[in-house]
Each structure stands twice: as C-alpha cells, then as structure tokens.
Design a protein around this motif. Structure first.
Motif, PDB file in Angstrom:
ATOM      1  N   GLY A   1     -36.318  30.263 -56.979  1.00 30.68           N
ATOM      2  CA  GLY A   1     -37.345  30.411 -55.960  1.00 30.68           C
ATOM      3  C   GLY A   1     -36.932  31.324 -54.822  1.00 30.68           C
ATOM      4  O   GLY A   1     -35.777  31.758 -54.725  1.00 30.68           O
ATOM      5  N   ILE A   2     -37.896  31.610 -53.958  1.00 35.66           N
ATOM      6  CA  ILE A   2     -37.693  32.478 -52.796  1.00 35.66           C
ATOM      7  C   ILE A   2     -38.501  31.917 -51.642  1.00 35.66           C
ATOM      8  O   ILE A   2     -39.647  31.494 -51.820  1.00 35.66           O
ATOM      9  N   SER A   3     -37.916  31.886 -50.471  1.00 34.92           N
ATOM     10  CA  SER A   3     -38.679  31.553 -49.273  1.00 34.92           C
ATOM     11  C   SER A   3     -38.669  32.760 -48.344  1.00 34.92           C
ATOM     12  O   SER A   3     -37.658  33.458 -48.228  1.00 34.92           O
ATOM     13  N   VAL A   4     -39.813  32.995 -47.708  1.00 35.23           N
ATOM     14  CA  VAL A   4     -39.976  34.185 -46.861  1.00 35.23           C
ATOM     15  C   VAL A   4     -40.620  33.789 -45.548  1.00 35.23           C
ATOM     16  O   VAL A   4     -41.630  33.071 -45.532  1.00 35.23           O
ATOM     17  N   TYR A   5     -40.035  34.255 -44.459  1.00 32.52           N
ATOM     18  CA  TYR A   5     -40.674  34.173 -43.144  1.00 32.52           C
ATOM     19  C   TYR A   5     -40.650  35.575 -42.572  1.00 32.52           C
ATOM     20  O   TYR A   5     -39.599  36.228 -42.525  1.00 32.52           O
ATOM     21  N   ASP A   6     -41.797  36.057 -42.124  1.00 35.69           N
ATOM     22  CA  ASP A   6     -41.907  37.435 -41.651  1.00 35.69           C
ATOM     23  C   ASP A   6     -42.851  37.450 -40.463  1.00 35.69           C
ATOM     24  O   ASP A   6     -44.003  37.027 -40.568  1.00 35.69           O
ATOM     25  N   SER A   7     -42.383  37.900 -39.309  1.00 35.72           N
ATOM     26  CA  SER A   7     -43.211  37.988 -38.106  1.00 35.72           C
ATOM     27  C   SER A   7     -43.161  39.412 -37.575  1.00 35.72           C
ATOM     28  O   SER A   7     -42.076  39.959 -37.347  1.00 35.72           O
ATOM     29  N   LEU A   8     -44.334  40.002 -37.392  1.00 31.65           N
ATOM     30  CA  LEU A   8     -44.425  41.405 -37.002  1.00 31.65           C
ATOM     31  C   LEU A   8     -45.307  41.544 -35.767  1.00 31.65           C
ATOM     32  O   LEU A   8     -46.403  40.985 -35.717  1.00 31.65           O
ATOM     33  N   TYR A   9     -44.820  42.297 -34.775  1.00 37.21           N
ATOM     34  CA  TYR A   9     -45.537  42.499 -33.514  1.00 37.21           C
ATOM     35  C   TYR A   9     -45.575  44.003 -33.258  1.00 37.21           C
ATOM     36  O   TYR A   9     -44.523  44.646 -33.155  1.00 37.21           O
ATOM     37  N   VAL A  10     -46.777  44.573 -33.197  1.00 38.75           N
ATOM     38  CA  VAL A  10     -46.925  46.026 -33.067  1.00 38.75           C
ATOM     39  C   VAL A  10     -47.842  46.360 -31.895  1.00 38.75           C
ATOM     40  O   VAL A  10     -48.886  45.732 -31.728  1.00 38.75           O
ATOM     41  N   THR A  11     -47.451  47.340 -31.097  1.00 37.69           N
ATOM     42  CA  THR A  11     -48.342  47.879 -30.071  1.00 37.69           C
ATOM     43  C   THR A  11     -48.489  49.380 -30.292  1.00 37.69           C
ATOM     44  O   THR A  11     -47.525  50.070 -30.621  1.00 37.69           O
ATOM     45  N   ILE A  12     -49.711  49.846 -30.122  1.00 37.19           N
ATOM     46  CA  ILE A  12     -50.036  51.248 -30.360  1.00 37.19           C
ATOM     47  C   ILE A  12     -50.867  51.772 -29.196  1.00 37.19           C
ATOM     48  O   ILE A  12     -51.803  51.110 -28.754  1.00 37.19           O
ATOM     49  N   THR A  13     -50.515  52.940 -28.715  1.00 39.84           N
ATOM     50  CA  THR A  13     -51.303  53.606 -27.683  1.00 39.84           C
ATOM     51  C   THR A  13     -51.671  54.996 -28.187  1.00 39.84           C
ATOM     52  O   THR A  13     -50.802  55.755 -28.630  1.00 39.84           O
TER      53      THR A  13
ATOM     54  N   GLY B   1     -47.998  37.294 -39.260  1.00 37.31           N
ATOM     55  CA  GLY B   1     -46.894  36.433 -39.654  1.00 37.31           C
ATOM     56  C   GLY B   1     -47.179  35.772 -40.980  1.00 37.31           C
ATOM     57  O   GLY B   1     -48.342  35.604 -41.374  1.00 37.31           O
ATOM     58  N   GLU B   2     -46.132  35.409 -41.682  1.00 36.49           N
ATOM     59  CA  GLU B   2     -46.288  34.710 -42.950  1.00 36.49           C
ATOM     60  C   GLU B   2     -45.104  33.784 -43.191  1.00 36.49           C
ATOM     61  O   GLU B   2     -43.966  34.081 -42.823  1.00 36.49           O
ATOM     62  N   THR B   3     -45.392  32.635 -43.756  1.00 39.58           N
ATOM     63  CA  THR B   3     -44.380  31.684 -44.195  1.00 39.58           C
ATOM     64  C   THR B   3     -44.726  31.311 -45.624  1.00 39.58           C
ATOM     65  O   THR B   3     -45.745  30.657 -45.865  1.00 39.58           O
ATOM     66  N   LEU B   4     -43.912  31.746 -46.580  1.00 38.11           N
ATOM     67  CA  LEU B   4     -44.236  31.597 -47.989  1.00 38.11           C
ATOM     68  C   LEU B   4     -43.099  30.933 -48.745  1.00 38.11           C
ATOM     69  O   LEU B   4     -41.920  31.172 -48.458  1.00 38.11           O
ATOM     70  N   ASN B   5     -43.462  30.118 -49.710  1.00 37.69           N
ATOM     71  CA  ASN B   5     -42.503  29.527 -50.631  1.00 37.69           C
ATOM     72  C   ASN B   5     -42.963  29.833 -52.047  1.00 37.69           C
ATOM     73  O   ASN B   5     -44.089  29.495 -52.433  1.00 37.69           O
ATOM     74  N   MET B   6     -42.073  30.479 -52.816  1.00 38.74           N
ATOM     75  CA  MET B   6     -42.407  30.898 -54.171  1.00 38.74           C
ATOM     76  C   MET B   6     -41.409  30.287 -55.148  1.00 38.74           C
ATOM     77  O   MET B   6     -40.191  30.391 -54.961  1.00 38.74           O
ATOM     78  N   LYS B   7     -41.927  29.653 -56.206  1.00 34.89           N
ATOM     79  CA  LYS B   7     -41.099  29.018 -57.223  1.00 34.89           C
ATOM     80  C   LYS B   7     -41.333  29.685 -58.575  1.00 34.89           C
ATOM     81  O   LYS B   7     -42.484  29.893 -58.980  1.00 34.89           O
ATOM     82  N   LEU B   8     -40.256  30.026 -59.264  1.00 33.80           N
ATOM     83  CA  LEU B   8     -40.374  30.597 -60.594  1.00 33.80           C
ATOM     84  C   LEU B   8     -40.787  29.515 -61.585  1.00 33.80           C
ATOM     85  O   LEU B   8     -40.165  28.449 -61.642  1.00 33.80           O
ATOM     86  N   LEU B   9     -41.808  29.779 -62.376  1.00 36.04           N
ATOM     87  CA  LEU B   9     -42.220  28.814 -63.386  1.00 36.04           C
ATOM     88  C   LEU B   9     -41.212  28.749 -64.530  1.00 36.04           C
ATOM     89  O   LEU B   9     -41.116  27.730 -65.223  1.00 36.04           O
ATOM     90  N   THR B  10     -40.462  29.845 -64.713  1.00 36.72           N
ATOM     91  CA  THR B  10     -39.367  29.869 -65.686  1.00 36.72           C
ATOM     92  C   THR B  10     -38.091  30.261 -64.943  1.00 36.72           C
ATOM     93  O   THR B  10     -37.794  31.453 -64.794  1.00 36.72           O
ATOM     94  N   PRO B  11     -37.337  29.310 -64.414  1.00 37.84           N
ATOM     95  CA  PRO B  11     -36.122  29.632 -63.645  1.00 37.84           C
ATOM     96  C   PRO B  11     -35.170  30.516 -64.444  1.00 37.84           C
ATOM     97  O   PRO B  11     -35.005  30.356 -65.657  1.00 37.84           O
ATOM     98  N   GLY B  12     -34.580  31.474 -63.723  1.00 38.41           N
ATOM     99  CA  GLY B  12     -33.643  32.393 -64.351  1.00 38.41           C
ATOM    100  C   GLY B  12     -34.275  33.658 -64.879  1.00 38.41           C
ATOM    101  O   GLY B  12     -33.578  34.631 -65.181  1.00 38.41           O
ATOM    102  N   ASN B  13     -35.600  33.687 -64.993  1.00 38.22           N
ATOM    103  CA  ASN B  13     -36.311  34.860 -65.499  1.00 38.22           C
ATOM    104  C   ASN B  13     -37.006  35.555 -64.334  1.00 38.22           C
ATOM    105  O   ASN B  13     -37.984  35.039 -63.791  1.00 38.22           O
TER     106      ASN B  13
END
Length: 264
Positions: free
Chosen positions: A130-142, A153-165
C-alpha cells in the motif's frame, strides 16, 4: 522558464478553472436552495475539478502512477527539496518534507508556491502492499488582471489488491479539497470565491489503464459565488469504469468522460 514547466501549467490551470467556474450560470428553481447557478453547470465544474486533482494536474499526486513512485515528486529548488525519484520504492520508504519559493514570470506576473508532501510506502510480510499520501499545496498568482489564491489538499490511502505486484489494481479511500479566491483588479473582470470537497469510498483503480477508476463512489460538497451567480450543493459521484462518472445533484444525474471532462 524551462525549469518550471509544471508551475507554469499550474498557473494557467488555476486561472482557467477560476474563470470558467465564475462565468457559467443559469436560472434554476430548486426548492430550499437559493443557488442561481444550475446543477448542470456545477456538475461540469465538478468533473473538471476531479480530473485535475485526481490525475495530478494541480501538480499533486497522480493516481495513475499506482504503486510506482510519482515523477512529479522529484523536485529541487536551490537545495531546499531534493527527492530522488524511483519506480522501485523500498518497503517503508518515506518522504516528509515541505518547500516554498517565489518566481517572477514577468514584470507584472508573479507566482509563489508552498507545498507539503508526505508519502509512505507500506509492506506486508516484505511485499509492497500500500501507499499513503498527504499533499498540501498553496499557490498565489498575480497578473495584470487578477490576484488568485488557490489551496488544495489530499489525504489518500491506497491498498494493492495483489500485494507485491506493482501493476495490481488498488483500493483507495480518502479526501481531497480545493479552494480558490479569484479577485479581479478591475471592475470589468470577473471575481469569484469557490470550494470543492470530496470524500472517496472504496475506489478501485487500474493503473494499467491510465488510472481508470473501475468502481467506487464519492460524496462532494461545493459552494461558490461570482459575478454571475452563487451555488451551494451537495451530491454523489459514481465511478462507472472506462473513465466515466455519474454525478447526481438534487436527484438529477449527469454522465461525463473523466479524461475529457465532456458529457456523454
């Protein structure tokens, strides 16, 4: 300029999304809801928003990478962040870092970014699981016409249905959010503030098919206001496979191609 292709794309995407979300509107008559932007227009904005945050167009994690280490996390700026990209991450491999910098694109266009990244590879009995991801992005544009603030922002948890593949299908749960405040410098231009929040329920992703989400659902809430109207809706998203989604708002459903953002 050649050093920042993803940042330039992000700048243009932020302005385009903000502008399109503010200029589309239609009169509606939904009891108990004072929104003046139609559910059809909002559903179109939702699918475009999903397309960008799920597939890394905001410069964040791309679900199509699956169990492979994402290339877009290999960033370096004046020694503040140096992450070696690899497509064979080791068990318990981790990234936990933040970086920020500012960039003058021209005399009148300025861009600044702050990004926090956490990425953790998980294993079971020595096999990638599996993989866990936390990503927070703050952008200002002029620019000449706008001042834009975008937070995602994102908080994700991903599990492989076939571990090792590493090509295994993955089950994903988690949440994502986007907030944009677009302020025009002149009264002739459009101004808007809007947000999108998503909660994902057991999505099944096939990384061998460009990250196609073959099943699963999500709940969302979005609200905003601009020169042409306001909206405040909640709804559901059903992932149908073949890069198609069904969005339901106030009992009305709309089906889109998630790759193109077009209705089908």
């Amino acid at each position: 300029m050649k050093q920042y292709p993803k940042l330039i794309f992000l700048l243009l995407a932020c302005i385009a999304i903000g502008y399109s979300a503010c200029i589309k509107s239609a009169n509606i008559n939904n009891k108990g809801n004072t929104s003046t932007v139609s559910t059809k227009v909002v559903s179109s904005n939702v699918v475009m928003n999903l397309k960008q945050i799920l597939y890394g167009e905001y410069g964040s994690f791309n679900i199509a990478d699956g169990a492979n280490m994402p290339d877009n996390m290999n960033q370096s700026h004046k020694g503040r962040l140096k992450v070696q990209s690899t497509h064979q991450p080791d068990c318990d491999f981790k990234i936990d870092t933040a970086f920020q910098f500012a960039l003058d694109l021209s005399d009148t266009a300025k861009f600044s970014i702050w990004n926090k990244i956490k990425y953790n590879v998980q294993c079971t009995a020595g096999s990638l699981s599996g993989i866990s991801v936390y990503d927070s992005l703050y952008v200002t544009i002029t620019s000449n016409d706008y001042i834009v603030l975008t937070k995602s922002g994102e908080t994700l948890n991903m599990k492989l249905l076939t571990p090792g593949n590493k090509d295994s299908q993955l089950s994903m749960t988690g949440s994502m959010n986007v907030y944009t405040n677009l302020q025009a410098k002149t009264t002739a231009e459009k101004t808007g503030i809007f947000s999108y929040n998503y909660s994902f329920n057991s999505l099944i992703i096939d990384p061998t098919k460009e990250g196609d989400i073959i099943s699963g659902s999500a709940n969302f809430a979005t609200k905003g206001s601009g020169a042409d109207g306001t909206w405040d809706y909640k709804g559901t998203i059903q992932f149908l496979g073949n890069h198609r989604v069904k969005i339901v708002i106030n009992g009305t459903s709309y089906t889109y191609d998630l790759q193109t953002g077009l209705a089908v």
